[in-house]
Design an enzyme around this catalytic site. Structure first.
Site, PDB file in Angstrom:
ATOM      1  N   HIS A  55       7.933  37.407 -19.656  1.00 42.29           N
ATOM      2  CA  HIS A  55       8.690  37.852 -20.825  1.00 42.29           C
ATOM      3  C   HIS A  55       9.671  38.932 -20.396  1.00 42.29           C
ATOM      4  CE1 HIS A  55       6.155  36.512 -24.554  1.00 42.29           C
ATOM      5  NE2 HIS A  55       6.498  35.516 -23.762  1.00 42.29           N
ATOM      6  N   TYR A  80       6.447  43.150 -32.705  1.00 41.56           N
ATOM      7  CA  TYR A  80       5.740  44.310 -33.224  1.00 41.56           C
ATOM      8  C   TYR A  80       6.402  44.661 -34.558  1.00 41.56           C
ATOM      9  CZ  TYR A  80       3.733  45.115 -28.547  1.00 41.56           C
ATOM     10  OH  TYR A  80       3.053  45.001 -27.354  1.00 41.56           O
ATOM     11  N   PRO A 131      -4.115  50.040 -28.592  1.00 43.44           N
ATOM     12  CA  PRO A 131      -3.515  48.870 -27.934  1.00 43.44           C
ATOM     13  C   PRO A 131      -2.025  48.704 -28.141  1.00 43.44           C
ATOM     14  CG  PRO A 131      -4.787  48.206 -29.871  1.00 43.44           C
ATOM     15  CD  PRO A 131      -5.060  49.667 -29.657  1.00 43.44           C
ATOM     16  N   LYS A 140      -1.204  49.002 -22.867  1.00 46.86           N
ATOM     17  CA  LYS A 140      -1.380  49.846 -21.687  1.00 46.86           C
ATOM     18  C   LYS A 140      -2.802  49.843 -21.115  1.00 46.86           C
ATOM     19  CE  LYS A 140       2.709  51.017 -21.221  1.00 46.86           C
ATOM     20  NZ  LYS A 140       3.075  49.708 -20.743  1.00 46.86           N
ATOM     21  N   TYR A 144       7.343  50.392 -21.527  1.00 49.48           N
ATOM     22  CA  TYR A 144       6.660  49.127 -21.817  1.00 49.48           C
ATOM     23  C   TYR A 144       6.407  48.317 -20.542  1.00 49.48           C
ATOM     24  CZ  TYR A 144       5.310  45.046 -24.602  1.00 49.48           C
ATOM     25  OH  TYR A 144       4.605  44.000 -25.166  1.00 49.48           O
TER      26      TYR A 144
END
Length: 394
Positions: A72, A201, A293, A297, A384
């Site tokens: 991704h 998200y 979550p 990480k 990220y």
């Protein structure tokens, strides 16, 4: 029995450490209280940072990941009925992430250990650690009623938040930092195609939602729920309707629903213990730190600890550099606290927590700023994809 490193815990961090050390000719014994089947069945994280992917390849267990994993290059933040794409390659220094479930990582690592001569004990009880501040620590345990003892040079505590390793350290030698959030994640696994090719998200007045995946045909979805809720309170129909409500219309229209094959509620917690070592006992992963979550990480932080401890053991056994032993905790914690901050920030930004009207407006303004500024997008993307590990020499 004697070995060089005893690894407590046969989850992905323990198995990965064992695999890396065995490749360097450093002998290990792995102890696990659960059955192999139980360890393999755990439904956990599914997003691997670039550094974790590289470490799995280094351990020679990345072949199936490279075949079946889904790279991704971005993800979406959804709010105000719209989606903003975070371009990881563009803003994250050319790095990306890999969608590949922790369950699959564990299977690959187990298969690699089975193919070697390394020793593992499953279904062990009454694990106890002794003389961890001496030059000759040892571990005792029972299996099938038989008492056993393993003498070793070092112990790696990879047995999670509730494991025996951290509990074996005197309480007055540790400082614990913790925040428990007033919400949990209700997660549903379903054999349905993902609603999006990349993760979404979402934040909504009713709370947070996440659209994730394990493959092109298996999806993992989450919604924020009160800690007082039980899984039994949520039928599949109720879950799907709530998820649709929290997603932008463009995503909601594409959502394919179906029967859940796993459903659970996970509480959210930030936790760090300092130091991450006590003599010759090293805490790894969840034994030393927990993150909410949001931001993916947890497993990746554990892999970072593994990478650092692996490098440390190489220097000790190959070059005699025992002076580096005391650098483990300090080195790991530099990265841990940065990841803890990012996970807390993402959680605070995207969840509806205990807040009044002005805090809601401030949170919305912050989200708007970070997604419309190149500097803001870089902050999100760099964290990220994963910050680099710190050197033991620095």
């Amino acid at each position: 029995m004697k070995t060089q490193v005893v690894i407590i815990g046969a989850g992905p961090s323990g198995l990965l450490l064992g695999q890396l050390l065995e490749q360097q000719g450093i002998n290990t014994i792995v102890l696990e209280r659960q059955t192999r089947e139980h360890v393999q069945s755990r439904i956990r994280a599914g997003i691997l940072e670039q550094g974790t992917v590289d470490l799995l390849r280094q351990a020679n267990v990345g072949q199936r990941m490279d075949r079946e994993g889904i790279p991704h290059d971005g993800f979406y933040l959804a709010f105000d009925n719209r989606q903003v794409r975070i371009d990881l390659k563009k803003y994250g220094n050319g790095k990306s992430v890999m969608v590949y479930g922790q369950t699959e990582v564990t299977k690959d690592l187990m298969a690699a250990r089975d193919a070697s001569d390394a020793t593992s004990f499953y279904e062990v009880d009454d694990v106890q650690l002794f003389d961890t501040k001496s030059d000759s620590p040892y571990v005792t345990f029972t299996q099938s009623g038989e008492s056993m003892k393993v003498e070793c040079d070092y112990i790696a505590g990879c047995d999670g938040f509730h494991g025996v390793s951290r509990k074996s350290i005197p309480a007055d030698s540790l400082t614990e930092y913790e925040r428990v959030y007033p919400v949990g994640w209700l997660g549903v696994l379903s054999d349905t195609p993902p609603v999006s090719e990349e993760l979404i998200y979402a934040t909504h007045e009713r709370g947070f939602a996440l659209c994730s995946m394990r493959s092109h045909t298996r999806s993992r979805y989450y919604i924020q729920v009160p800690l007082t809720d039980n899984v039994e309170d949520w039928s599949d129909e109720r879950f799907w309707e709530e998820l649709k409500t929290r997603l932008p219309q463009s995503a909601s229209d594409n959502l394919v629903t179906g029967p859940s094959i796993e459903k659970s509620i996970a509480p959210l917690r930030s936790f760090v213990v300092e130091p991450m070592q006590y003599g010759r006992l090293f805490l790894v992963g969840d034994a030393a730190h927990i993150v909410p979550p949001t931001g993916a990480k947890g497993l990746n932080l554990a892999a970072g600890d593994v990478g650092t401890l692996h490098e440390l053991m190489k220097e000790v056994y190959h070059n005699g550099r025992t002076e580096l032993i005391d650098r483990y905790s300090e080195t790991c914690l530099k990265r841990v606290w940065k990841a803890e901050h990012f996970s807390w920030w993402m959680t605070s930004l995207l969840h509806k927590l205990d807040e009044d009207a002005i805090m809601t407006k401030l949170r919305q303004a912050e989200l708007e700023y970070y997604t419309s500024s190149q500097a803001g997008l870089s902050v999100i993307a760099e964290n990220y994809v994963g910050l680099p590990r710190h050197s033991l020499e620095s």
